[in-house]
Write a protein that holds these residues in place. Structure first.
Motif, PDB file in Angstrom:
ATOM      1  N   ILE A 182      -2.719  12.144   3.999  1.00 10.58           N
ATOM      2  CA  ILE A 182      -3.291  10.879   3.856  1.00 10.58           C
ATOM      3  C   ILE A 182      -2.111   9.736   4.032  1.00 10.58           C
ATOM      4  O   ILE A 182      -2.129   9.074   5.158  1.00 10.58           O
ATOM      5  CB  ILE A 182      -3.595  10.623   2.340  1.00 10.58           C
ATOM      6  N   LEU A 208      -1.605   6.076  12.209  1.00 11.79           N
ATOM      7  CA  LEU A 208      -2.531   4.964  12.659  1.00 11.79           C
ATOM      8  C   LEU A 208      -1.410   3.766  12.892  1.00 11.79           C
ATOM      9  O   LEU A 208      -1.838   3.081  13.959  1.00 11.79           O
ATOM     10  CB  LEU A 208      -3.512   4.638  11.433  1.00 11.79           C
ATOM     11  N   LEU A 228      -6.528  19.000   3.881  1.00 11.20           N
ATOM     12  CA  LEU A 228      -6.492  17.520   2.976  1.00 11.20           C
ATOM     13  C   LEU A 228      -6.826  17.977   1.521  1.00 11.20           C
ATOM     14  O   LEU A 228      -6.396  17.569   0.657  1.00 11.20           O
ATOM     15  CB  LEU A 228      -7.356  16.806   3.602  1.00 11.20           C
ATOM     16  N   LEU A 229      -7.661  19.367   1.585  1.00 13.72           N
ATOM     17  CA  LEU A 229      -8.192  19.578   0.201  1.00 13.72           C
ATOM     18  C   LEU A 229      -7.487  20.505  -0.393  1.00 13.72           C
ATOM     19  O   LEU A 229      -7.869  21.278  -1.415  1.00 13.72           O
ATOM     20  CB  LEU A 229      -9.532  19.878   0.296  1.00 13.72           C
ATOM     21  N   MET A 257       0.700  -1.158   0.017  1.00 12.58           N
ATOM     22  CA  MET A 257      -0.130  -0.045   0.020  1.00 12.58           C
ATOM     23  C   MET A 257       0.777   1.270  -0.025  1.00 12.58           C
ATOM     24  O   MET A 257       0.835   2.283  -0.776  1.00 12.58           O
ATOM     25  CB  MET A 257      -0.986   0.053   1.248  1.00 12.58           C
ATOM     26  N   SER A 260      -2.878  16.833   0.050  1.00  9.21           N
ATOM     27  CA  SER A 260      -3.646  15.510   0.052  1.00  9.21           C
ATOM     28  C   SER A 260      -2.838  14.377   0.585  1.00  9.21           C
ATOM     29  O   SER A 260      -3.084  13.665   1.333  1.00  9.21           O
ATOM     30  CB  SER A 260      -4.528  15.412  -1.005  1.00  9.21           C
ATOM     31  N   TYR A 261      -1.600  14.260  -0.346  1.00 10.77           N
ATOM     32  CA  TYR A 261      -0.763  13.013  -0.012  1.00 10.77           C
ATOM     33  C   TYR A 261      -0.108  13.138   1.315  1.00 10.77           C
ATOM     34  O   TYR A 261      -0.064  12.297   2.113  1.00 10.77           O
ATOM     35  CB  TYR A 261       0.362  13.149  -1.011  1.00 10.77           C
ATOM     36  N   LEU A 293       1.470   4.186  -2.715  1.00 12.30           N
ATOM     37  CA  LEU A 293       1.269   5.641  -2.549  1.00 12.30           C
ATOM     38  C   LEU A 293       2.427   6.458  -2.756  1.00 12.30           C
ATOM     39  O   LEU A 293       2.275   7.473  -3.314  1.00 12.30           O
ATOM     40  CB  LEU A 293       1.189   5.876  -0.873  1.00 12.30           C
TER      41      LEU A 293
END
Lengths: 243, 196
Positions: free
Chosen positions: B136, B143, B125-126, B33, B132-133, B37
């Motif tokens: 994210i 996490l 984020l926007l 993942m 954004s990257y 990315l």
């Protein structure tokens, strides 16, 4: 009988997978996800051009979605064997199974509503289309816990030949992780994180397909083993199947 | 060292690969993942170099650097704790695990401060594709750190309750996972903060 009915449930997962995919991807013209950046008129004209095909494809998908339930119930039943007296995680999986059927039916119904009267105002068709897509790709929540629950119970299995081997438990955890990017599609109209992007759509979809195949193979193996244990036979032939 | 030495050494695996095969399936799927990315990030960076350069300049490199040091230190403590486990020195095992948890927690605190600082500067984020990257990739990593800290805390509790951890796989798996979290950050830091 015990063996047969469970094997039937195992293969019902395949019925779901094949027919849902045929209905949705091929007949329903969803083969490549719609671009979320499409204007309202583009969305409306798509539904208008393919109204019959979309409706037909969505019916196939809708009917096949129910077949996911026995497959999840089988996972739950196999988990209950491991859990014994208090199968809380098996109950959880059963609940998630029912919720997952909704995940695969509700978006379909929304898209069917859009295809029902495509001559409606463009913005309304777009609204319903968005509703379908965001529910479909973004509804990661009930499914997310399914692999986690399998892993939790699988790790507890101390039998010599566990239904879910330890590697499969770790695989399930990894598979849950790969679904996470699907949850953030509401932020993006375009790019890799949008509902048609690599991270927003393709990664979760490929992840789900692979997860399904792995689980199918594991469950099938476990059932064959179970049948052998019950019958005392060395190979699964007619004797084992009669049980 | 102390009474804990009386415990039998746990059979920490002598195989080449630490942990069990399963944890590597998990680690590889996770790496997949992140690799994806990074590829997408580089792809978009090549297309919009200006936006990336401008937005990247707004990041707090110093905080990123401190966090890199914290995670590396934390990983080192985990290495030491595994060594203690091999020698059945559980008291020291416990201490090193606590130190690694503290480093991990400090990472989370600094990262949160950094997020607040970036958001107060008016970015979200926007804001643009770079942010954004940024949110994210670092968010998913955040996490991972939380999951790792939970696993480390479970090890610590295991020793506090039972005096030892009988299953060596738990230690090796957690250590492998924690090193992966560290490794990911070592890749994230230059890719997001430094390379222009």
């Amino acid at each position: 009988m015990k063996y047969k009915s469970q094997m039937l449930a195992c293969y019902s997962g395949f019925i779901f997978m094949i027919f849902w995919t045929i209905g949705w991807f091929l007949v329903g013209k969803f083969i490549l996800p719609h671009d979320p950046a499409w204007s309202a008129s583009q969305v409306a004209s798509h539904y208008e051009s393919y109204a019959v095909s979309i409706r037909f494809g969505l019916i196939i998908s809708l009917w096949s979605a129910a077949f996911l339930m026995p497959f999840t119930a089988l996972i739950s039943a196999q988990m209950a064997r491991i859990e014994g007296q208090f199968p809380v995680w098996s109950y959880t999986v059963l609940g998630i199974g029912a919720a997952n059927v909704l995940t695969f039916t509700f978006p379909v119904m929304f898209w069917a509503v859009a295809a029902f009267r495509p001559e409606r105002a463009d913005e309304l068709v777009m609204l319903i289309n968005d509703l379908g897509w965001i529910c479909f790709v973004g509804m990661t929540s009930p499914f997310l816990l399914l692999p986690v629950a399998i892993a939790i119970v699988g790790f507890m299995d101390e039998s010599d030949e566990p239904v879910f081997p330890r590697w499969a438990c770790f695989y399930n955890l990894g598979s849950a992780l790969l679904l996470i990017p699907g949850g953030i599609i509401t932020f993006f109209h375009e790019g890799h994180f949008a509902w048609n992007g690599v991270m927003g759509f393709w990664l979760p979809v490929v992840d789900f397909f692979t997860w399904f195949i792995v689980m199918f193979v594991l469950l099938r193996k476990a059932l064959v083993r179970q049948a052998l244990e019950d019958s005392g036979a060395k190979t699964v032939g007619m004797e084992a199947c009669k049980r | 060292m102390n009474a804990a030495e009386k415990l039998l050494p746990i059979p920490v695996s002598s195989r080449q690969v630490p942990g069990e095969a399963g944890i590597w399936i998990f680690i590889l799927s996770d790496m997949l993942m992140f690799s994806l990315l990074f590829i997408l990030f580089t792809w978009d960076q090549t297309a919009g170099r200006e936006i990336f350069r401008e937005s990247q300049a707004r990041l707090h490199v110093s905080m990123g650097l401190i966090n890199t040091i914290l995670l590396l230190t934390s990983s080192w403590f985990v290495v030491l704790s595994v060594r203690c486990a091999k020698q059945a020195s559980w008291q020291w095992f416990s201490r090193f695990i606590v130190l690694s948890i503290l480093c991990g927690t400090a990472f989370l605190i600094i990262k949160t401060v950094e997020y607040i600082a970036v958001i107060e500067q008016g970015y979200s984020l926007l804001s643009d594709i770079f942010f954004s990257y940024y949110f994210i990739i670092t968010g998913i990593h955040f996490l991972h750190v939380i999951i790792g800290l939970v696993a480390l805390t479970c090890l610590w509790r295991g020793v506090s309750r039972c005096g030892a951890i009988k299953d060596a796989r738990l230690i090796e798996n957690t250590a492998s996972y924690w090193h992966m979290v560290d490794l990911l950050w070592i890749a994230i830091f230059p890719v997001i903060y430094l390379i222009r």
